[in-house]
Design an enzyme around this catalytic site. Sequence first.
Site, PDB file in Angstrom:
ATOM      1  N   PHE A  59       0.827  -1.212   0.000  1.00  0.00           N
ATOM      2  CA  PHE A  59       0.000   0.000   0.000  1.00  0.00           C
ATOM      3  C   PHE A  59       0.864   1.266   0.000  1.00  0.00           C
ATOM      4  O   PHE A  59       0.454   2.298  -0.546  1.00  0.00           O
ATOM      5  CB  PHE A  59      -0.922  -0.003   1.231  1.00  0.00           C
ATOM      6  CG  PHE A  59      -2.000   1.029   1.180  1.00  0.00           C
ATOM      7  CD1 PHE A  59      -3.110   0.865   0.367  1.00  0.00           C
ATOM      8  CD2 PHE A  59      -1.902   2.187   1.941  1.00  0.00           C
ATOM      9  CE1 PHE A  59      -4.106   1.824   0.310  1.00  0.00           C
ATOM     10  CE2 PHE A  59      -2.900   3.157   1.896  1.00  0.00           C
ATOM     11  CZ  PHE A  59      -4.000   2.974   1.074  1.00  0.00           C
ATOM     12  N   GLU A  60       2.034   1.184   0.613  1.00  0.00           N
ATOM     13  CA  GLU A  60       2.916   2.355   0.712  1.00  0.00           C
ATOM     14  C   GLU A  60       3.823   2.509  -0.521  1.00  0.00           C
ATOM     15  O   GLU A  60       4.503   3.533  -0.664  1.00  0.00           O
ATOM     16  CB  GLU A  60       3.815   2.244   1.957  1.00  0.00           C
ATOM     17  CG  GLU A  60       3.117   2.554   3.270  1.00  0.00           C
ATOM     18  CD  GLU A  60       2.174   1.443   3.743  1.00  0.00           C
ATOM     19  OE1 GLU A  60       2.444   0.267   3.434  1.00  0.00           O
ATOM     20  OE2 GLU A  60       1.165   1.765   4.396  1.00  0.00           O
ATOM     21  N   ALA A  82       4.313  -8.257  -2.360  1.00  0.00           N
ATOM     22  CA  ALA A  82       3.503  -9.474  -2.454  1.00  0.00           C
ATOM     23  C   ALA A  82       2.218  -9.267  -1.684  1.00  0.00           C
ATOM     24  O   ALA A  82       2.243  -9.064  -0.463  1.00  0.00           O
ATOM     25  CB  ALA A  82       4.271 -10.671  -1.891  1.00  0.00           C
ATOM     26  N   VAL A  83       1.113  -9.280  -2.414  1.00  0.00           N
ATOM     27  CA  VAL A  83      -0.194  -9.162  -1.772  1.00  0.00           C
ATOM     28  C   VAL A  83      -0.849 -10.538  -1.895  1.00  0.00           C
ATOM     29  O   VAL A  83      -1.112 -11.019  -2.993  1.00  0.00           O
ATOM     30  CB  VAL A  83      -1.061  -8.072  -2.430  1.00  0.00           C
ATOM     31  CG1 VAL A  83      -2.275  -7.785  -1.550  1.00  0.00           C
ATOM     32  CG2 VAL A  83      -0.265  -6.788  -2.640  1.00  0.00           C
ATOM     33  N   ILE A  84      -1.068 -11.145  -0.742  1.00  0.00           N
ATOM     34  CA  ILE A  84      -1.597 -12.516  -0.718  1.00  0.00           C
ATOM     35  C   ILE A  84      -2.974 -12.489  -0.075  1.00  0.00           C
ATOM     36  O   ILE A  84      -3.136 -11.990   1.042  1.00  0.00           O
ATOM     37  CB  ILE A  84      -0.639 -13.451   0.066  1.00  0.00           C
ATOM     38  CG1 ILE A  84       0.768 -13.406  -0.554  1.00  0.00           C
ATOM     39  CG2 ILE A  84      -1.181 -14.882   0.067  1.00  0.00           C
ATOM     40  CD1 ILE A  84       1.826 -14.187   0.213  1.00  0.00           C
ATOM     41  N   GLY A  87      -8.556 -13.758   2.782  1.00  0.00           N
ATOM     42  CA  GLY A  87      -9.951 -13.871   3.166  1.00  0.00           C
ATOM     43  C   GLY A  87     -10.521 -12.591   3.737  1.00  0.00           C
ATOM     44  O   GLY A  87     -11.612 -12.576   4.305  1.00  0.00           O
ATOM     45  N   HIS A  90      -9.175  -6.471   2.704  1.00  0.00           N
ATOM     46  CA  HIS A  90      -7.925  -5.725   2.655  1.00  0.00           C
ATOM     47  C   HIS A  90      -7.138  -6.048   1.382  1.00  0.00           C
ATOM     48  O   HIS A  90      -6.515  -5.176   0.793  1.00  0.00           O
ATOM     49  CB  HIS A  90      -7.089  -6.080   3.894  1.00  0.00           C
ATOM     50  CG  HIS A  90      -6.220  -4.971   4.369  1.00  0.00           C
ATOM     51  ND1 HIS A  90      -6.721  -3.724   4.673  1.00  0.00           N
ATOM     52  CD2 HIS A  90      -4.890  -4.900   4.594  1.00  0.00           C
ATOM     53  CE1 HIS A  90      -5.725  -2.956   5.059  1.00  0.00           C
ATOM     54  NE2 HIS A  90      -4.611  -3.640   5.011  1.00  0.00           N
TER      55      HIS A  90
HETATM   56  N1  INI Z   1       0.685  -5.495   2.439  1.00  0.00           N
HETATM   57  C1  INI Z   1       1.282  -6.266   1.523  1.00  0.00           C
HETATM   58  O1  INI Z   1       2.312  -5.852   0.946  1.00  0.00           O
HETATM   59  N2  INI Z   1       0.792  -7.486   1.216  1.00  0.00           N
HETATM   60  C2  INI Z   1      -0.361  -7.979   1.807  1.00  0.00           C
HETATM   61  O2  INI Z   1      -0.752  -9.124   1.493  1.00  0.00           O
HETATM   62  C3  INI Z   1      -1.013  -7.176   2.769  1.00  0.00           C
HETATM   63  N3  INI Z   1      -2.214  -7.656   3.408  1.00  0.00           N
HETATM   64  O3  INI Z   1      -2.748  -8.708   3.022  1.00  0.00           O
HETATM   65  O4  INI Z   1      -2.733  -7.055   4.319  1.00  0.00           O
HETATM   66  C4  INI Z   1      -0.461  -5.912   3.076  1.00  0.00           C
HETATM   67  N4  INI Z   1      -1.037  -5.116   3.990  1.00  0.00           N
HETATM   68  C5  INI Z   1      -0.353  -3.990   4.571  1.00  0.00           C
HETATM   69  C6  INI Z   1      -0.485  -2.736   3.745  1.00  0.00           C
HETATM   70  O5  INI Z   1       0.330  -2.795   2.587  1.00  0.00           O
HETATM   71  C7  INI Z   1      -0.041  -1.503   4.545  1.00  0.00           C
HETATM   72  O6  INI Z   1       1.312  -1.627   4.895  1.00  0.00           O
HETATM   73  C8  INI Z   1      -0.866  -1.294   5.811  1.00  0.00           C
HETATM   74  O7  INI Z   1      -2.240  -1.292   5.500  1.00  0.00           O
HETATM   75  C9  INI Z   1      -0.508   0.052   6.493  1.00  0.00           C
HETATM   76  O8  INI Z   1      -0.830   1.139   5.629  1.00  0.00           O
END
Ligand code: INI
Length: 157
Positions: A59-60, A82-84, A87, A90
């Site tokens: 997200f960042e 990696a976004v996994i 369920g 998010h």
């Molecule tokens: N961030 C990821 O890079 N991958 C993920 O799978 C993930 N999940 O599943 O939650 C994830 N969440 C954190 C997000 O990127 C932020 O760091 C957080 O929301 C703070 O802003």
Amino acid sequence: MSVKIIEGDFVSGAGKYTIVVGRFNAFVVESLLAGALDTLKRHGIKDSDVRVVRVPGAFEIPLAVQKVAAQKQDDAIIALGAVIRGGTPHFEYVSGESSKGIAQVAMDFSIPVANGILTVNSIEQAIERSGTKAGNKGAEAALSAIEMVSVLRNLEA
Ligand code: INI
């Protein structure tokens, strides 16, 4: 009459590269980073021309990519994460916003931003794409960055 074809290659991409890496799911992302660094090196990019910026998660990544692009120091940026799916909703937000954000930076700053952010349904799929049977998406992102640097130079020539 012959058609003029403008394209890139993998040998004329010398330049400066910044890799922006999300720490979340580090066991997968570190393999993507290793693949990207190895690919840059084997295509003649000097270590001193490569920076790695670490951020908390996918997200960042867009904000850091935007900051890097605004510095105007690099020829290309490579985004790795990696976004996994877990369920929870998010997953949709994080994967959607990260891809949209980096694409927007590429257009706003006219710089190649390679998308090496995995969006997968399972840890198994993530492992497959980070150096096992489905290749290494970090290495592929680095290759596409090198090719785009070359394409853009040839377009400007
Ligand atoms: N961030 C990821 O890079 N991958 C993920 O799978 C993930 N999940 O599943 O939650 C994830 N969440 C954190 C997000 O990127 C932020 O760091 C957080 O929301 C703070 O802003």
